[in-house]
Design a protein around this motif. Sequence first.
Motif, PDB file in Angstrom:
ATOM      1  N   GLU A 134     -13.863   4.413  34.088  1.00 33.67           N
ATOM      2  CA  GLU A 134     -13.379   5.792  34.013  1.00 33.67           C
ATOM      3  C   GLU A 134     -12.737   6.071  32.659  1.00 33.67           C
ATOM      4  N   GLN A 135     -11.982   5.111  32.155  1.00 34.50           N
ATOM      5  CA  GLN A 135     -11.325   5.309  30.867  1.00 34.50           C
ATOM      6  C   GLN A 135     -12.340   5.408  29.736  1.00 34.50           C
ATOM      7  N   PHE A 136     -13.356   4.532  29.766  1.00 34.59           N
ATOM      8  CA  PHE A 136     -14.404   4.591  28.747  1.00 34.59           C
ATOM      9  C   PHE A 136     -15.110   5.941  28.789  1.00 34.59           C
ATOM     10  N   TYR A 137     -15.338   6.439  29.992  1.00 36.05           N
ATOM     11  CA  TYR A 137     -15.984   7.741  30.156  1.00 36.05           C
ATOM     12  C   TYR A 137     -15.095   8.853  29.609  1.00 36.05           C
ATOM     13  N   ALA A 138     -13.800   8.810  29.940  1.00 38.72           N
ATOM     14  CA  ALA A 138     -12.873   9.862  29.531  1.00 38.72           C
ATOM     15  C   ALA A 138     -12.692   9.906  28.022  1.00 38.72           C
ATOM     16  N   GLU A 139     -12.773   8.755  27.368  1.00 40.17           N
ATOM     17  CA  GLU A 139     -12.552   8.700  25.930  1.00 40.17           C
ATOM     18  C   GLU A 139     -13.826   8.954  25.124  1.00 40.17           C
ATOM     19  N   GLY A 140     -14.976   9.034  25.810  1.00 40.71           N
ATOM     20  CA  GLY A 140     -16.239   9.232  25.121  1.00 40.71           C
ATOM     21  C   GLY A 140     -16.699  10.671  25.134  1.00 40.71           C
ATOM     22  N   ARG A 141     -17.958  10.859  24.772  1.00 46.28           N
ATOM     23  CA  ARG A 141     -18.586  12.181  24.763  1.00 46.28           C
ATOM     24  C   ARG A 141     -19.699  12.175  25.802  1.00 46.28           C
ATOM     25  N   VAL A 157     -22.375   6.572  26.466  1.00 45.42           N
ATOM     26  CA  VAL A 157     -23.098   5.371  26.048  1.00 45.42           C
ATOM     27  C   VAL A 157     -22.605   4.898  24.688  1.00 45.42           C
ATOM     28  N   GLU A 158     -22.828   3.627  24.412  1.00 47.49           N
ATOM     29  CA  GLU A 158     -22.578   3.068  23.094  1.00 47.49           C
ATOM     30  C   GLU A 158     -23.601   1.979  22.820  1.00 47.49           C
ATOM     31  N   SER A 159     -23.962   1.864  21.555  1.00 43.05           N
ATOM     32  CA  SER A 159     -24.923   0.847  21.145  1.00 43.05           C
ATOM     33  C   SER A 159     -24.218  -0.478  20.933  1.00 43.05           C
ATOM     34  N   LYS A 160     -24.825  -1.553  21.433  1.00 41.48           N
ATOM     35  CA  LYS A 160     -24.302  -2.905  21.280  1.00 41.48           C
ATOM     36  C   LYS A 160     -25.365  -3.785  20.635  1.00 41.48           C
ATOM     37  N   GLY A 161     -24.914  -4.929  20.109  1.00 36.88           N
ATOM     38  CA  GLY A 161     -25.869  -5.863  19.544  1.00 36.88           C
ATOM     39  C   GLY A 161     -26.887  -6.344  20.557  1.00 36.88           C
ATOM     40  N   TRP A 162     -26.461  -6.448  21.826  1.00 37.21           N
ATOM     41  CA  TRP A 162     -27.356  -6.934  22.874  1.00 37.21           C
ATOM     42  C   TRP A 162     -28.148  -5.827  23.553  1.00 37.21           C
ATOM     43  N   GLY A 163     -27.835  -4.531  23.236  1.00 39.87           N
ATOM     44  CA  GLY A 163     -28.536  -3.435  23.884  1.00 39.87           C
ATOM     45  C   GLY A 163     -27.691  -2.181  23.967  1.00 39.87           C
ATOM     46  N   THR A 164     -27.533  -1.644  25.185  1.00 38.63           N
ATOM     47  CA  THR A 164     -26.813  -0.389  25.396  1.00 38.63           C
ATOM     48  C   THR A 164     -25.804  -0.542  26.522  1.00 38.63           C
ATOM     49  N   HIS A 165     -24.571  -0.130  26.264  1.00 37.16           N
ATOM     50  CA  HIS A 165     -23.503  -0.128  27.260  1.00 37.16           C
ATOM     51  C   HIS A 165     -23.277   1.312  27.703  1.00 37.16           C
ATOM     52  N   GLN A 221     -32.333  -1.171  23.287  1.00 39.31           N
ATOM     53  CA  GLN A 221     -31.468  -0.534  22.293  1.00 39.31           C
ATOM     54  C   GLN A 221     -31.411   0.976  22.536  1.00 39.31           C
ATOM     55  N   LEU A 222     -30.254   1.577  22.253  1.00 43.21           N
ATOM     56  CA  LEU A 222     -30.044   2.991  22.530  1.00 43.21           C
ATOM     57  C   LEU A 222     -31.068   3.873  21.825  1.00 43.21           C
ATOM     58  N   LYS A 223     -31.427   3.514  20.603  1.00 43.84           N
ATOM     59  CA  LYS A 223     -32.388   4.322  19.839  1.00 43.84           C
ATOM     60  C   LYS A 223     -33.778   4.329  20.488  1.00 43.84           C
ATOM     61  N   ASP A 224     -34.035   3.360  21.357  1.00 47.76           N
ATOM     62  CA  ASP A 224     -35.348   3.256  21.995  1.00 47.76           C
ATOM     63  C   ASP A 224     -35.369   3.836  23.410  1.00 47.76           C
ATOM     64  N   ILE A 225     -34.232   4.374  23.866  1.00 49.06           N
ATOM     65  CA  ILE A 225     -34.149   4.920  25.230  1.00 49.06           C
ATOM     66  C   ILE A 225     -34.446   6.415  25.217  1.00 49.06           C
ATOM     67  N   ASP A 226     -35.287   6.847  26.144  1.00 52.58           N
ATOM     68  CA  ASP A 226     -35.626   8.269  26.283  1.00 52.58           C
ATOM     69  C   ASP A 226     -34.641   8.985  27.204  1.00 52.58           C
ATOM     70  N   HIS A 227     -34.345   8.371  28.349  1.00 51.56           N
ATOM     71  CA  HIS A 227     -33.398   8.986  29.286  1.00 51.56           C
ATOM     72  C   HIS A 227     -32.908   7.940  30.281  1.00 51.56           C
ATOM     73  N   PHE A 228     -31.948   8.343  31.094  1.00 51.71           N
ATOM     74  CA  PHE A 228     -31.394   7.493  32.140  1.00 51.71           C
ATOM     75  C   PHE A 228     -31.582   8.185  33.489  1.00 51.71           C
ATOM     76  N   GLU A 229     -31.674   7.375  34.549  1.00 51.22           N
ATOM     77  CA  GLU A 229     -31.836   7.927  35.896  1.00 51.22           C
ATOM     78  C   GLU A 229     -30.909   7.218  36.882  1.00 51.22           C
ATOM     79  N   VAL A 230     -30.424   7.975  37.847  1.00 50.00           N
ATOM     80  CA  VAL A 230     -29.789   7.399  39.034  1.00 50.00           C
ATOM     81  C   VAL A 230     -30.780   7.573  40.172  1.00 50.00           C
ATOM     82  N   VAL A 231     -31.201   6.454  40.758  1.00 47.55           N
ATOM     83  CA  VAL A 231     -32.219   6.498  41.796  1.00 47.55           C
ATOM     84  C   VAL A 231     -31.728   5.735  43.027  1.00 47.55           C
ATOM     85  N   THR A 232     -32.264   6.095  44.183  1.00 49.58           N
ATOM     86  CA  THR A 232     -31.946   5.376  45.417  1.00 49.58           C
ATOM     87  C   THR A 232     -32.889   4.186  45.554  1.00 49.58           C
TER      88      THR A 232
END
Length: 243
Positions: A134-141, A157-165, A221-232
Motif C-alpha cells: 500500500e505504501q509503495f502504491y501511495a508513493e508512486g504514480r 510499477v518500477e523497473s528492476k534489474g531482474w524485471g518489473t516490480h 522488463q518494463l519496456k517490453d510489457i504491453d499491459h497488465f491483467e487481473v484474471v480469475t
Amino acid sequence: MTSRVEHTDVGAYALGLLDEDDRLAFEAHLLGCNSCRYELHELSGVANVLNGIGPVEDPYPPSGDRQDDVVGLLRRKKAADRRARRGTFLIGMAAAVTLVAGGLTIGTQLDAGDAAPLAQGQGGRMGTNMGPAEQFYAEGRPMQGEGVDGVTGGLVVESKGWGTHAALKLAGVKGPLQCELVSVAKSGERRVMTGWSVPPAGYGVPGSPDPLYMHGGSATQLKDIDHFEVVTSGGKRLLTIPA
C-alpha cells in the motif's frame, strides 16, 4: 544456499541477511513461487519494525581463565558465525510475537525520532499505518485500469534489474475467487506476477470497504510489457492496466 534455494530463507531475505549470491538466487526463485511471495509479503511489516535489532549477546563471555581458553574462543567464534545468519531472524520473530501478544500493531511501532515521517497515503493515513504494498502504491504514480462488473484498480510499477516490480490496488470485487496479476509482453508472452484468494466478503465493496493491495514481480522488463491483467482462475479478465 547457493547450491539450492530454500523456502525457509524467506525470513532471512526479508531481514537482509542473505549474501549477494544467495539474495539474487532467492529473488529469481520468488518469480516462480507464489507461496514464498505471499510469505515475504506477510513478513515485510515485521522486517521493517525489527530492522536494526542486533544479535543476541555472546552466551560465552570471557571471564577469568576462560579468556585465554582455546576451546572457549573456538566456541565463541562458532556461536558468532551461527548468529551472523540466523540470530537476528530468531530474535526478530520473538520480538514480533511479543508485540502481537501485547496488542501492538506491527508497522506502527517505529520511533519517530529514528526517521523522517513517511509520505501521507490514501485517505489521509500516514505511511506507518500502511503495509509495504500500500505504501509503495501511495508513493508512486498509479496507472489506472479498466475493469468489468464494477471492478476498479490501478498499478504502480518500477523497473528492476531482474524485471518489473509492481504494487496493485484492487476494489469492487467479491469472492470467493482465485485471482492472479499477469504481465503481458508486447510479444504476447504472459507471466504470472502474484496470486491470491478473494474471501466471500470481497474487497472495496459494501460491508468490506478496504481495497486489496498486493506486491508482484515479473521477469519481463518494463519496456517490453504491453499491459497488465487481473484474471480469475477460470480465465475471466477483471481488470486491464496499460503499461
